[in-house]
Scaffold this motif. Structure first.
Motif, short mmCIF file in Angstrom:
data_model
loop_
_atom_site.label_atom_id
_atom_site.label_comp_id
_atom_site.label_asym_id
_atom_site.label_seq_id
_atom_site.Cartn_x
_atom_site.Cartn_y
_atom_site.Cartn_z
N PRO A 122 0.81 -1.19 -0.02
CA PRO A 122 -0.12 0.01 -0.19
C PRO A 122 0.83 1.35 0.08
N SER A 123 0.54 2.32 -0.76
CA SER A 123 1.14 3.45 -0.78
C SER A 123 0.77 4.63 0.44
N TRP A 124 -0.39 4.08 1.35
CA TRP A 124 -1.06 4.76 2.33
C TRP A 124 -1.21 3.87 3.43
N PHE A 125 -0.81 4.12 4.85
CA PHE A 125 -1.51 3.37 5.91
C PHE A 125 -2.09 4.29 6.86
N VAL A 126 -3.41 3.67 7.53
CA VAL A 126 -4.08 4.32 8.11
C VAL A 126 -4.31 3.61 9.31
N PHE A 127 -3.82 4.20 10.60
CA PHE A 127 -4.07 3.44 12.04
C PHE A 127 -5.20 3.87 12.53
N LEU A 128 -6.23 2.70 12.93
CA LEU A 128 -7.49 2.88 13.27
C LEU A 128 -7.51 2.34 14.83
N GLU A 129 -8.53 2.87 15.66
CA GLU A 129 -8.70 2.04 16.75
C GLU A 129 -9.61 0.74 16.76
N GLY A 130 -10.51 0.90 15.48
CA GLY A 130 -11.39 -0.35 15.12
C GLY A 130 -11.79 0.09 13.86
N LEU A 131 -12.37 -0.98 13.02
CA LEU A 131 -12.71 -0.99 11.93
C LEU A 131 -14.18 -0.94 11.85
N PRO A 132 -14.71 -0.13 10.74
CA PRO A 132 -16.27 0.21 10.82
C PRO A 132 -16.90 -1.11 10.34
N PHE A 133 -18.01 -1.16 10.81
CA PHE A 133 -18.91 -2.41 10.29
C PHE A 133 -20.39 -1.95 9.98
N THR A 134 -20.77 -2.83 9.00
CA THR A 134 -22.12 -2.50 8.68
C THR A 134 -23.21 -3.19 9.60
N PRO A 135 -24.50 -2.98 9.70
CA PRO A 135 -25.30 -3.40 10.74
C PRO A 135 -25.52 -5.05 10.64
N ASN A 136 -25.20 -5.51 9.22
CA ASN A 136 -25.03 -6.96 9.65
C ASN A 136 -23.84 -7.74 9.45
N GLY A 137 -22.75 -6.77 10.32
CA GLY A 137 -21.53 -7.51 10.81
C GLY A 137 -20.47 -7.37 9.68
N LYS A 138 -20.53 -6.76 8.62
CA LYS A 138 -19.59 -7.05 7.55
C LYS A 138 -18.75 -5.58 7.68
N ILE A 139 -17.42 -5.77 7.12
CA ILE A 139 -16.62 -4.35 7.34
C ILE A 139 -17.26 -3.43 6.29
N ASP A 140 -17.55 -2.23 6.78
CA ASP A 140 -18.09 -1.34 5.74
C ASP A 140 -16.86 -0.40 5.17
N ARG A 141 -16.68 -0.95 4.05
CA ARG A 141 -15.26 -0.52 3.33
C ARG A 141 -15.60 1.13 2.83
N LYS A 142 -16.83 1.44 2.67
CA LYS A 142 -17.20 2.83 2.31
C LYS A 142 -16.99 3.63 3.39
N ALA A 143 -16.98 3.27 4.68
CA ALA A 143 -16.99 4.28 5.61
C ALA A 143 -15.41 4.59 6.19
N LEU A 144 -14.62 3.62 5.56
CA LEU A 144 -13.02 3.82 5.92
C LEU A 144 -12.79 5.38 5.28
N PRO A 145 -11.79 6.03 6.24
CA PRO A 145 -11.66 7.44 6.08
C PRO A 145 -10.42 7.59 5.06
N GLN A 146 -10.52 8.83 4.59
CA GLN A 146 -9.37 9.22 3.47
C GLN A 146 -8.15 9.31 4.18
N PRO A 147 -6.98 8.98 3.48
CA PRO A 147 -5.56 9.01 4.39
C PRO A 147 -5.58 10.49 4.41
N GLU A 148 -4.66 10.81 5.40
CA GLU A 148 -4.21 12.41 5.58
C GLU A 148 -2.90 12.26 5.49
N GLY A 149 -2.59 13.50 4.85
CA GLY A 149 -1.04 13.80 4.47
C GLY A 149 -0.74 14.34 3.04
N ASP A 150 0.40 14.69 2.81
CA ASP A 150 0.55 15.22 1.49
C ASP A 150 1.35 14.43 0.83
#
Length: 489
Positions: free
Chosen positions: A89-117
């Motif tokens: 990966p070009s970018w790494f983002v450290f999170l306290e936890g991954l976002p999940f959809t109501p049915n328990g799957k990882i919500d990839r659309k809710a993953l934040p945009q990387p910060e930095g230049d």
């Protein structure tokens, strides 16, 4: 899933996680599996983001285990041990936890945009220090779609590729600098490029260039204060660019001075060369301009291995070793596929020439058609534009040349190197429609005097991109050449 050489079955992830990035097929699940093996990681997910239209990047989202700290440098080093650079990966983002959809799957659309230049790299950021470095860095930023670029950042580590190198060279030329595509490959940092450009008139027109910066006073194979290294000349694959051999050059640095050979026609003002025999003869001219006398050590990978075979065939007495690294066998079905791509490249040339003469809505429609065709040819979307030249004719000509070539027998000393793609294939691979045995029999039959064989772990792409495979290939080159030298003595 896939079978590993030792007979184990490895789970690679779901088919719907396969993506293409800059023309390369990537299995996101394989990257996630490599991250999951990290003892300090509780969870990880990898996605392709396109926050800027046409600019797709791999992003890794990581959740550290409780009480553990992660660093980008540590993650990159761990991944590099088992994955090719294009899968890191070009970018790494450290999170306290991954976002999940109501049915328990990882919500990839809710993953934040990387910060930095700028993406995470192996180098500390150093701002431009001179006016030339500032101009070069600004053009790099524009071509790579980044807000800032450090003077020691590597063009290819930041997401550059051969077609972006063409765009970069063109924009530097428009800014008044004599920069070639080959120079981008040879001097891949802002600092190196700016230093080159500050010495006006030093850009080489040779198709062959030393990888890793090169030392002009050491090009003959002789050096002061150290044992002379041999020269190894590496022939480009189908994309026409020789930057793929950079990692191999690093592995061989103590024994070899590694030169990459770029296809003629990758620069806007260069004539293309048609036909494998003609390409081989042209490459011999370039090689002998660097090293007037043999013996010569040659290597070709993929399509370049077909050209390397012809080069060694033309001058067997001067060839110490030729290493054919998984060349394709141009069988009827392969030839049909190649000619399909050739027709598409011809159409791309026609669209580009037509669009350059148009204006307004007509030009926009032609550019849209070119972008659609570029997708078929696996040309990155942001590179398919009417504003800048791309070597469509050159790339189509290379495929057409190989499709028309019938390889004759050769008397040169040869080593055939295959990956697990061929070695473990039962009914065909990217290099052949037949079995592994049929593949090796084909090439063995072209070398009546004998053919050495070797293999590297992993896939065809891994051969030049993963540390393990490149190290194995380097050891093969060194050991075979040592045996040849001993036999000569």
């Amino acid at each position: 899933m896939r079978w590993l050489p030792e007979g184990n079955l490895e789970f690679l992830g779901r088919i719907d996680q396969q993506v293409k990035l800059r023309g390369l097929r990537i299995e996101l699940g394989e990257i996630e599996s490599a991250l999951a093996a990290h003892e300090d990681l509780a969870a990880a997910v990898v996605i392709v983001r396109e926050d800027t239209p046409g600019d797709k990047r791999l992003v890794g989202y990581c959740v550290p285990s409780a009480g553990r700290e992660l660093t980008v440098a540590g993650l990159r080093a761990r991944l590099r041990a088992s994955l090719p650079d294009y899968m890191i990966p070009s970018w790494f983002v450290f999170l306290e936890g991954l976002p999940f959809t109501p049915n328990g799957k990882i919500d990839r659309k809710a993953l934040p945009q990387p910060e930095g230049d700028r993406p995470h790299t192996d180098t500390e950021f150093v701002a431009p220090r001179t006016e030339t470095e500032r101009i070069v860095a600004d053009i790099w930023s524009e071509v790579l779609g980044l807000e800032q670029v450090g003077v020691h950042d590597d063009f290819f580590q930041l997401g550059g590729h051969s077609l972006r190198a063409v765009r970069l060279a063109t924009r530097l030329q428009n800014a008044g600098y004599a920069m070639s595509v080959r120079a981008v490959m040879q001097y891949p940092t802002v600092a190196e490029a700016a230093d080159l450009l500050s010495r006006a008139g030093t850009v080489s027109r040779s198709l062959a260039f030393e990888l890793g910066g090169g030392r002009p006073d050491d090009a003959t194979g002789r050096s002061t204060g150290e044992a002379a290294r041999k020269n190894l000349f590496c022939v480009h694959p189908s994309g026409g660019s020789a930057h793929w051999f950079t990692a191999l050059a690093g592995e061989l640095a103590d024994e070899y001075r590694t030169y990459g050979i770029q296809a003629p026609g990758m620069e806007p003002d260069e004539e293309t060369v048609q036909g494998v025999p003609a390409l081989a003869a042209r490459y011999w001219e370039e090689i002998r301009a660097i090293q007037p006398e043999g013996p010569y050590h040659l290597l070709g990978w993929s399509l370049g291995a077909v050209i390397a075979h012809e080069m060694a065939r033309q001058a067997p007495a001067d060839t110490a070793q030729v290493f054919l690294v998984e060349p394709p066998i141009v069988e009827p079905q392969v030839r049909k596929r190649l000619m399909g791509y050739v027709a598409d490249y011809h159409r791309a040339v026609a669209l580009w020439e037509k669009g350059r003469r148009q204006q307004g809505a007509e030009r926009e429609r032609t550019e849209m058609a070119l972008r659609q065709l570029a997708g078929i040819l696996e040309v990155p979307d942001e590179s398919a534009t009417l504003d800048e030249w791309l070597p469509y004719a050159t790339l189509g000509g290379l495929l057409e040349s190989v499709a028309a070539y019938e390889p004759p027998d050769s008397a040169a000393p040869c080593t055939l190197v295959v990956s697990d793609d061929v070695r473990l294939s039962g009914e065909g691979s990217n290099a052949s429609d037949g079995s592994a045995e049929e593949y090796t029999d084909h090439w063995r039959g072209l070398y009546p005097g004998g053919l050495r064989q070797a293999h590297t772990p992993g896939t065809h792409m891994d051969m030049m991109t993963t540390q393990e495979a490149v190290s194995v290939l380097a050891r093969t080159i060194i050991s075979n050449s040592t045996e040849y030298a001993r036999w000569q003595a």
